[in-house]
Motif scaffolding. Structure first.
Motif, PDB file in Angstrom:
ATOM      1  N   VAL A 306       0.829  -1.215  -0.052  1.00  0.00           N
ATOM      2  CA  VAL A 306      -0.101   0.092   0.126  1.00  0.00           C
ATOM      3  C   VAL A 306       0.890   1.396   0.003  1.00  0.00           C
ATOM      4  CG1 VAL A 306      -1.955   1.207   1.314  1.00  0.00           C
ATOM      5  CG2 VAL A 306      -1.838  -1.306   1.012  1.00  0.00           C
ATOM      6  N   VAL A 307       1.935   1.278   0.881  1.00  0.00           N
ATOM      7  CA  VAL A 307       2.864   2.310   0.885  1.00  0.00           C
ATOM      8  C   VAL A 307       3.471   2.744  -0.550  1.00  0.00           C
ATOM      9  CG1 VAL A 307       4.665   3.460   2.066  1.00  0.00           C
ATOM     10  CG2 VAL A 307       3.138   2.194   3.348  1.00  0.00           C
ATOM     11  N   GLY A 308       3.950   1.609  -0.996  1.00  0.00           N
ATOM     12  CA  GLY A 308       4.752   1.563  -2.341  1.00  0.00           C
ATOM     13  C   GLY A 308       3.721   2.261  -3.353  1.00  0.00           C
ATOM     14  N   VAL A 309       2.349   1.759  -3.501  1.00  0.00           N
ATOM     15  CA  VAL A 309       1.635   2.400  -4.360  1.00  0.00           C
ATOM     16  C   VAL A 309       1.318   3.658  -4.113  1.00  0.00           C
ATOM     17  CG1 VAL A 309      -0.617   2.313  -5.526  1.00  0.00           C
ATOM     18  CG2 VAL A 309       0.291   0.187  -4.713  1.00  0.00           C
ATOM     19  N   LEU A 310       1.140   4.099  -2.869  1.00  0.00           N
ATOM     20  CA  LEU A 310       0.888   5.762  -2.528  1.00  0.00           C
ATOM     21  C   LEU A 310       2.144   6.427  -2.737  1.00  0.00           C
ATOM     22  CD1 LEU A 310      -1.199   5.470   0.889  1.00  0.00           C
ATOM     23  CD2 LEU A 310      -1.947   5.948  -1.263  1.00  0.00           C
ATOM     24  N   PHE A 311       3.424   6.069  -2.442  1.00  0.00           N
ATOM     25  CA  PHE A 311       4.541   6.491  -2.901  1.00  0.00           C
ATOM     26  C   PHE A 311       4.861   6.760  -4.385  1.00  0.00           C
ATOM     27  CE2 PHE A 311       8.851   6.808  -3.844  1.00  0.00           C
ATOM     28  CZ  PHE A 311       9.462   7.931  -3.144  1.00  0.00           C
ATOM     29  N   PHE A 312       4.649   5.981  -4.963  1.00  0.00           N
ATOM     30  CA  PHE A 312       4.834   6.128  -6.474  1.00  0.00           C
ATOM     31  C   PHE A 312       3.561   6.855  -7.212  1.00  0.00           C
ATOM     32  CE2 PHE A 312       8.016   2.909  -5.617  1.00  0.00           C
ATOM     33  CZ  PHE A 312       8.993   3.706  -6.209  1.00  0.00           C
ATOM     34  N   VAL A 313       2.399   6.601  -6.827  1.00  0.00           N
ATOM     35  CA  VAL A 313       1.381   7.701  -7.221  1.00  0.00           C
ATOM     36  C   VAL A 313       1.895   9.093  -6.821  1.00  0.00           C
ATOM     37  CG1 VAL A 313      -1.025   8.172  -7.120  1.00  0.00           C
ATOM     38  CG2 VAL A 313      -0.317   5.755  -7.124  1.00  0.00           C
ATOM     39  N   SER A 314       2.290   9.393  -5.797  1.00  0.00           N
ATOM     40  CA  SER A 314       2.651  10.557  -5.290  1.00  0.00           C
ATOM     41  C   SER A 314       3.858  11.274  -6.317  1.00  0.00           C
ATOM     42  CB  SER A 314       3.192  10.679  -3.836  1.00  0.00           C
ATOM     43  OG  SER A 314       2.540  10.253  -3.011  1.00  0.00           O
ATOM     44  N   ALA A 315       4.633  10.483  -6.622  1.00  0.00           N
ATOM     45  CA  ALA A 315       5.671  10.711  -7.244  1.00  0.00           C
ATOM     46  C   ALA A 315       5.171  11.001  -8.551  1.00  0.00           C
ATOM     47  CB  ALA A 315       6.626   9.376  -7.379  1.00  0.00           C
ATOM     48  N   ILE A 316       4.369  10.251  -9.249  1.00  0.00           N
ATOM     49  CA  ILE A 316       3.606  10.130 -10.600  1.00  0.00           C
ATOM     50  C   ILE A 316       3.117  11.718 -10.737  1.00  0.00           C
ATOM     51  CG2 ILE A 316       1.897   9.975 -12.222  1.00  0.00           C
ATOM     52  CD1 ILE A 316       1.941   6.975 -11.408  1.00  0.00           C
ATOM     53  N   PHE A 317       2.445  12.015  -9.638  1.00  0.00           N
ATOM     54  CA  PHE A 317       1.782  13.417  -9.599  1.00  0.00           C
ATOM     55  C   PHE A 317       2.901  14.566  -9.457  1.00  0.00           C
ATOM     56  CE2 PHE A 317      -2.665  11.867  -7.517  1.00  0.00           C
ATOM     57  CZ  PHE A 317      -2.713  11.454  -8.761  1.00  0.00           C
ATOM     58  N   ALA A 318       3.902  14.414  -8.639  1.00  0.00           N
ATOM     59  CA  ALA A 318       4.897  15.281  -8.339  1.00  0.00           C
ATOM     60  C   ALA A 318       5.837  15.625  -9.813  1.00  0.00           C
ATOM     61  CB  ALA A 318       5.772  14.986  -7.445  1.00  0.00           C
ATOM     62  N   THR A 319       5.965  14.363 -10.469  1.00  0.00           N
ATOM     63  CA  THR A 319       6.929  14.410 -11.669  1.00  0.00           C
ATOM     64  C   THR A 319       5.482  15.316 -12.761  1.00  0.00           C
ATOM     65  OG1 THR A 319       7.570  12.390 -11.028  1.00  0.00           O
ATOM     66  CG2 THR A 319       8.142  13.236 -13.297  1.00  0.00           C
ATOM     67  N   LEU A 320       4.482  14.983 -12.764  1.00  0.00           N
ATOM     68  CA  LEU A 320       3.506  15.276 -13.746  1.00  0.00           C
ATOM     69  C   LEU A 320       3.368  16.997 -13.792  1.00  0.00           C
ATOM     70  CD1 LEU A 320       0.480  13.149 -14.128  1.00  0.00           C
ATOM     71  CD2 LEU A 320       1.861  13.630 -16.080  1.00  0.00           C
ATOM     72  N   THR A 321       3.071  17.331 -12.453  1.00  0.00           N
ATOM     73  CA  THR A 321       3.006  18.598 -12.470  1.00  0.00           C
ATOM     74  C   THR A 321       4.299  19.602 -12.588  1.00  0.00           C
ATOM     75  OG1 THR A 321       3.346  18.519 -10.121  1.00  0.00           O
ATOM     76  CG2 THR A 321       1.113  18.614 -11.010  1.00  0.00           C
ATOM     77  N   SER A 322       5.197  18.945 -12.326  1.00  0.00           N
ATOM     78  CA  SER A 322       6.691  19.783 -12.918  1.00  0.00           C
ATOM     79  C   SER A 322       6.826  19.704 -14.346  1.00  0.00           C
ATOM     80  CB  SER A 322       7.759  19.000 -12.377  1.00  0.00           C
ATOM     81  OG  SER A 322       7.690  19.206 -10.766  1.00  0.00           O
ATOM     82  N   CYS A 323       6.482  18.540 -14.841  1.00  0.00           N
ATOM     83  CA  CYS A 323       6.838  18.402 -16.183  1.00  0.00           C
ATOM     84  C   CYS A 323       6.110  19.371 -17.168  1.00  0.00           C
ATOM     85  CB  CYS A 323       6.991  16.797 -16.819  1.00  0.00           C
ATOM     86  SG  CYS A 323       7.487  16.588 -18.389  1.00  0.00           S
ATOM     87  N   ILE A 324       4.744  19.519 -16.522  1.00  0.00           N
ATOM     88  CA  ILE A 324       3.664  20.297 -17.225  1.00  0.00           C
ATOM     89  C   ILE A 324       4.355  21.850 -17.293  1.00  0.00           C
ATOM     90  CG2 ILE A 324       1.523  21.514 -16.754  1.00  0.00           C
ATOM     91  CD1 ILE A 324       0.150  18.883 -15.837  1.00  0.00           C
ATOM     92  N   SER A 325       4.910  21.967 -16.244  1.00  0.00           N
ATOM     93  CA  SER A 325       5.565  23.613 -16.384  1.00  0.00           C
ATOM     94  C   SER A 325       6.463  24.040 -17.253  1.00  0.00           C
ATOM     95  CB  SER A 325       5.760  24.128 -14.763  1.00  0.00           C
ATOM     96  OG  SER A 325       6.985  23.345 -14.327  1.00  0.00           O
ATOM     97  N   VAL A 326       7.383  22.802 -17.286  1.00  0.00           N
ATOM     98  CA  VAL A 326       8.550  23.054 -18.274  1.00  0.00           C
ATOM     99  C   VAL A 326       8.012  22.873 -19.683  1.00  0.00           C
ATOM    100  CG1 VAL A 326      11.064  22.059 -18.696  1.00  0.00           C
ATOM    101  CG2 VAL A 326       9.787  20.949 -16.818  1.00  0.00           C
ATOM    102  N   LEU A 327       6.890  22.068 -19.851  1.00  0.00           N
ATOM    103  CA  LEU A 327       6.614  22.001 -21.149  1.00  0.00           C
ATOM    104  C   LEU A 327       5.904  23.245 -21.610  1.00  0.00           C
ATOM    105  CD1 LEU A 327       6.059  20.499 -24.085  1.00  0.00           C
ATOM    106  CD2 LEU A 327       3.874  19.626 -23.018  1.00  0.00           C
ATOM    107  N   GLU A 328       5.218  23.797 -20.625  1.00  0.00           N
ATOM    108  CA  GLU A 328       4.540  25.047 -20.822  1.00  0.00           C
ATOM    109  C   GLU A 328       5.366  26.249 -21.062  1.00  0.00           C
ATOM    110  OE1 GLU A 328       1.391  25.948 -21.169  1.00  0.00           O
ATOM    111  OE2 GLU A 328       1.578  27.982 -21.178  1.00  0.00           O
ATOM    112  N   ALA A 329       6.400  26.339 -20.427  1.00  0.00           N
ATOM    113  CA  ALA A 329       7.592  27.203 -20.738  1.00  0.00           C
ATOM    114  C   ALA A 329       7.840  27.292 -22.342  1.00  0.00           C
ATOM    115  CB  ALA A 329       8.431  27.129 -19.865  1.00  0.00           C
ATOM    116  N   ILE A 330       8.227  25.967 -22.542  1.00  0.00           N
ATOM    117  CA  ILE A 330       8.647  25.828 -24.053  1.00  0.00           C
ATOM    118  C   ILE A 330       7.405  26.083 -25.029  1.00  0.00           C
ATOM    119  CG2 ILE A 330       9.107  24.060 -25.819  1.00  0.00           C
ATOM    120  CD1 ILE A 330      10.170  22.570 -23.724  1.00  0.00           C
ATOM    121  N   THR A 331       5.935  25.689 -24.630  1.00  0.00           N
ATOM    122  CA  THR A 331       5.045  26.212 -25.642  1.00  0.00           C
ATOM    123  C   THR A 331       4.862  27.530 -25.639  1.00  0.00           C
ATOM    124  OG1 THR A 331       4.061  23.876 -24.793  1.00  0.00           O
ATOM    125  CG2 THR A 331       2.575  25.551 -25.849  1.00  0.00           C
TER     126      THR A 331
END
Ligand code: PHE
Length: 455
Positions: A306-331
């Protein structure tokens, strides 16, 4: 005119949308894996204190510089620097080159995180806790990690294609609170484990004997990365902020969120690793996240899945929102330069990035090679890109932009923007000293040191 083909420039729906977006950009893998590892390595509390001091001085000055520059010029990095004259355009080019370098490799890691969240559900926690074989087989496989990177890339592109309000704002409003709740939940559970309090003490107690110049440099590098500075993201995000928003307060709040999540991530990782693997378990970067932590989670028994799933899902969210900001700067940069629509720009970029990500994903198999970096460490493709962007370009860009604002345009240029609307500029004197003297000197040293010129 701030070009945004086919209509007025996009803007955030309000002050909180900006704070949330900037915090979402800032909170990423840097908080989840890099900060806890550095804190454990550099004497716990001493690192934490140094980091916080740097954030409220340097971090504040540099973030404010970018956000105010964006709002004042109404443009992204390329246009913003060019607006001061052709001879300054190169700073904008350097600044916007970084997101170009970062997106493909951030997506590869995004793909790894996505894969791990799925693998916890399918393969179970024991399979992932095999000491690294699972991980090396996965990244060395090339094809599979590319498929996960594509999946990650497509989500990011879809959100950015939907636009500032309908895409980015909406995604942040859902992902960020869930990320916070999951991280806090994991911390609470882990602190109930026997021995966790000793681990917490190891993380928080300052070991002053570890204080060194190296620690300060590590904390400074972490601060840049974590606050998403020197790559034009905050210029673009600042350009979407309405004139009546109090920038000064908003930046305090962004710093608060970013540092808060980094501290929380430390509570989530350091005591747990301490309990199950002792201090040797705190490996750096990918090995901490993909090799040591799965072992720690597995040792927790059923709860570990359970902790593993929660941890990696948090990591997905954190990575997604950061990557969105980088792509927005390029766009945003591309839309301003080529006067194209958002959808068309994102479509073209997605084709380019699919190709670039394929090359990097295969960098672990078909194209595998290793070189020695000027700072002495051995590196393959992903490390080289990380090194060029974080260690060489970021200090250089900060050096150039602080000289431009501090000496050519003069600090008052930013002060005016900060005092606009309801704004009160609370750290004006500190800002002036940092931007004119401290930042240029420190950035120069950092640049010379990481390029190996200054041994
Ligand atoms: N700030 C992000 C983090 O802490 C990293 C990041 C890097 C975000 C590059 C955007 C762009 O992980």
């Amino acid at each position: 005119m701030s070009a945004n083909s086919g209509g007025a420039r996009a803007s955030w729906s309000g002050k909180w949308a900006f704070i949330l977006a900037a915090a979402a950009s800032a909170i990423g893998l840097g908080n989840l894996w890099r900060f806890p590892y550095l804190a454990a390595k550099y004497g716990g509390g001493v690192f934490l204190i140094t980091y916080v001091v740097l954030v409220v001085t340097f971090g504040f000055t540099l973030m404010m510089l970018e956000a105010a520059l964006g709002r004042k010029t109404g443009q992204s990095a390329l246009g913003a620097f060019k607006s001061f004259g052709k001879k300054y355009a190169f700073i904008g080019i350097f600044t916007s080159a970084i997101p170009f370098i970062i997106v493909p490799y951030y997506c590869i890691i995004g793909g790894w995180v996505l894969k791990y969240a799925g693998a916890y559900l399918i393969d179970g926690s024991a399979a992932l806790a095999d000491g690294g074989t699972y991980f090396t087989n996965f990244i060395g496989g090339g094809g599979e990690s590319f498929i996960w990177a594509i999946a990650f890339l497509l989500i990011v592109f879809a959100i950015v294609a939907l636009g500032v309000k309908n895409g980015i704002e909406r995604a942040n409003r859902i992902l960020m609170p869930v990320l916070l709740i999951m991280t806090a939940g994991i911390c609470i559970y882990e602190l109930t484990l026997p021995g966790a309090i000793d681990g917490l003490a190891y993380y928080l107690t300052p070991d002053f004997s570890k204080f060194s110049v190296e620690l300060v440099i590590a904390a400074l590098g972490q601060m840049f990365y974590s606050l998403s500075l020197a790559m034009g993201i905050m210029i673009t995000y600042g350009s979407y902020v309405k004139p009546d928003v109090d920038l000064n307060r908003s930046i305090h709040q962004i710093e608060f969120f970013d540092t808060g999540v980094a501290l929380l991530a430390g509570v989530m990782i350091v005591p747990a690793v301490y309990v199950f693997s002792g201090t040797e378990g705190m490996g750096a970067g990918p090995s901490l996240m993909f090799i040591s932590l799965p072992k720690v989670f597995d040792a927790m028994g059923f709860a570990g899945t359970v902790v593993g799933v929660l941890f990696f899902v948090s990591a997905i969210f954190a990575t997604l929102t950061s990557c969105i900001s980088v792509l927005e700067a390029i766009t945003a940069n591309c839309m301003e330069i080529f006067h194209t629509s958002r959808k068309k720009t994102v479509l073209v970029l997605s084709v380019i990035y699919l190709a670039a990500s394929a090359v990097i994903a295969l960098g672990y198999s078909v194209f595998y090679f290793e070189v020695q970096l000027p700072n002495g460490s051995a590196a393959q493709l992903l490390d080289i890109m990380d090194y060029i962007s974080n260690s060489v370009m970021m200090p250089l860009i900060s050096l150039l932009s602080t000289i431009l604002i501090g000496w050519v345009l003069k600090p008052q240029f930013i002060v005016e923007e900060m005092e606009k609307g309801s704004g009160k500029f609370t750290r004006k004197a500190l800002y002036t000293v940092i931007i004119r003297y401290v930042a240029p000197i420190v950035m120069l040293i950092l640049f010379l040191q990481s390029t190996g010129i200054l041994a």
